[in-house]
Design a protein around this motif. Sequence first.
Motif, PDB file in Angstrom:
ATOM      1  N   GLU A  85       0.408   0.416  11.314  1.00 50.34           N
ATOM      2  CA  GLU A  85       1.096  -0.862  11.429  1.00 50.34           C
ATOM      3  C   GLU A  85       2.582  -0.591  11.687  1.00 50.34           C
ATOM      4  O   GLU A  85       3.210   0.186  10.961  1.00 50.34           O
ATOM      5  CB  GLU A  85       0.954  -1.665  10.129  1.00 50.34           C
ATOM      6  CG  GLU A  85      -0.472  -2.074   9.816  1.00 50.34           C
ATOM      7  CD  GLU A  85      -0.839  -3.415  10.413  1.00 50.34           C
ATOM      8  OE1 GLU A  85      -0.495  -4.450   9.817  1.00 50.34           O
ATOM      9  OE2 GLU A  85      -1.466  -3.415  11.482  1.00 50.34           O
ATOM     10  N   VAL A  86       3.136  -1.199  12.709  1.00 47.09           N
ATOM     11  CA  VAL A  86       4.559  -1.056  13.006  1.00 47.09           C
ATOM     12  C   VAL A  86       5.260  -2.374  12.670  1.00 47.09           C
ATOM     13  O   VAL A  86       4.694  -3.455  12.792  1.00 47.09           O
ATOM     14  CB  VAL A  86       4.805  -0.678  14.481  1.00 47.09           C
ATOM     15  CG1 VAL A  86       4.254   0.685  14.773  1.00 47.09           C
ATOM     16  CG2 VAL A  86       4.198  -1.707  15.416  1.00 47.09           C
ATOM     17  N   SER A  87       6.500  -2.254  12.237  1.00 48.38           N
ATOM     18  CA  SER A  87       7.259  -3.422  11.806  1.00 48.38           C
ATOM     19  C   SER A  87       7.706  -4.261  13.001  1.00 48.38           C
ATOM     20  O   SER A  87       8.299  -3.753  13.945  1.00 48.38           O
ATOM     21  CB  SER A  87       8.477  -2.974  10.995  1.00 48.38           C
ATOM     22  OG  SER A  87       9.221  -4.080  10.547  1.00 48.38           O
ATOM     23  N   LYS A  88       7.400  -5.546  12.950  1.00 51.72           N
ATOM     24  CA  LYS A  88       7.845  -6.524  13.945  1.00 51.72           C
ATOM     25  C   LYS A  88       8.462  -7.707  13.209  1.00 51.72           C
ATOM     26  O   LYS A  88       8.422  -7.787  11.982  1.00 51.72           O
ATOM     27  CB  LYS A  88       6.677  -6.991  14.812  1.00 51.72           C
ATOM     28  CG  LYS A  88       6.021  -5.882  15.629  1.00 51.72           C
ATOM     29  CD  LYS A  88       6.878  -5.453  16.802  1.00 51.72           C
ATOM     30  CE  LYS A  88       6.169  -4.428  17.667  1.00 51.72           C
ATOM     31  NZ  LYS A  88       6.968  -4.021  18.841  1.00 51.72           N
ATOM     32  N   PHE A  89       9.010  -8.652  13.973  1.00 50.98           N
ATOM     33  CA  PHE A  89       9.695  -9.784  13.360  1.00 50.98           C
ATOM     34  C   PHE A  89       9.347 -11.076  14.087  1.00 50.98           C
ATOM     35  O   PHE A  89       9.142 -11.092  15.304  1.00 50.98           O
ATOM     36  CB  PHE A  89      11.211  -9.574  13.375  1.00 50.98           C
ATOM     37  CG  PHE A  89      11.654  -8.360  12.621  1.00 50.98           C
ATOM     38  CD1 PHE A  89      11.932  -8.433  11.270  1.00 50.98           C
ATOM     39  CD2 PHE A  89      11.758  -7.140  13.265  1.00 50.98           C
ATOM     40  CE1 PHE A  89      12.324  -7.298  10.567  1.00 50.98           C
ATOM     41  CE2 PHE A  89      12.150  -6.002  12.576  1.00 50.98           C
ATOM     42  CZ  PHE A  89      12.440  -6.086  11.222  1.00 50.98           C
ATOM     43  N   HIS A  90       9.278 -12.164  13.304  1.00 52.18           N
ATOM     44  CA  HIS A  90       9.115 -13.508  13.851  1.00 52.18           C
ATOM     45  C   HIS A  90      10.442 -14.250  13.692  1.00 52.18           C
ATOM     46  O   HIS A  90      11.079 -14.178  12.636  1.00 52.18           O
ATOM     47  CB  HIS A  90       8.013 -14.268  13.113  1.00 52.18           C
ATOM     48  CG  HIS A  90       6.674 -13.591  13.153  1.00 52.18           C
ATOM     49  ND1 HIS A  90       6.027 -13.315  14.331  1.00 52.18           N
ATOM     50  CD2 HIS A  90       5.876 -13.128  12.160  1.00 52.18           C
ATOM     51  CE1 HIS A  90       4.876 -12.725  14.064  1.00 52.18           C
ATOM     52  NE2 HIS A  90       4.766 -12.591  12.753  1.00 52.18           N
TER      53      HIS A  90
END
Length: 334
Positions: A85-90
């Motif tokens: 899992e790689v960190s993403k942003f909303h």
Amino acid sequence: MRFRNKIDGSDKKRLVIVACFLFVLFCSIVVRFFHLQVTEGDKWQKIASAQHQIDVTEYFQRGGFYSNTDIKKDNPKEKVPFVVEVSKFHLFIDPHSIDEKYKLAIAKKLFEFFEFSVNEKEKIFCDFFKKSRSRKIISWIDREKKEEILRWWQIFSRENKIVRNAIFFVSDYKRCYPFGHLLGQLLHTVQDQKDPLTFQSHPTGGLELYFNDYLKGKLGRRIITRSLRHPLDVGDVIDKPQNGSDIYLTINHYLQAIAEEELEKGIKTVNAKSGWAIMMDPYTGEILAAAQVPFFDVRKYREYFNSEDLKETAKFKAAVDLFEPGSTMKPITL
């Protein structure tokens, strides 16, 4: 001059009436105070908090799949992931905190950071005028893009005296495949859109579906305070998210890569349509490689499931297809 030293009956009556009135008034105030502070305390506390605070979901990290690096004693012991899992942003906005005269300018500036279609731009712009304190307008943003947006927003919000956390980010995690299509049919993937209530991922099949209960995590919660004095991501974590469990396979990434490469060469040599191969440790029964060609690139899973020709490619045929027993039945028949 003469004064009355005694209080007659009518005065006593008036005093009693005033005293009773004050007593009843005091009792009604106490009852009302008790009703507001105790009976309906939670209700009014929520109303007051909603004007300055927002309850934001803290996303968990879904468990990953890792290679077996213990097939030889000299092999390195570090973890080698098939799936992580790689960190993403909303990106969220608080339309209530943004003045009408700035909404168009903010929307146009955000469009410069991304490549949106006309329909997508219209949808995002409409969200600026929704009666809401929290609207998710852009999903799956990289950390670099997030920092770029923040640098612009900090200057813009300060110059125009807009609450800094009228725009804020919420972290999330997205599936990443370091080896690309490697082991695609066995692993499978999860859909991009998560469950709107539980925020759990929807597996498309394979080991993602089989081990889904172990891979699941638990959501957390964070409170963000809206104020000119608070920075964008200030908030108190009131419930920490719980990550899902990792799965360690018996398959080795080196052997899997070799098996897929050699199988692809063999299929091209004999001009075959497809093929698959299994490598197993005869002493333990552990599966060390499970190759299948054509490959299933899980990063483009939509293309496979939306095409009748490619849909069969997503199946792990060595496990789900039926085959004639062939020569294995000869010892029985003889």
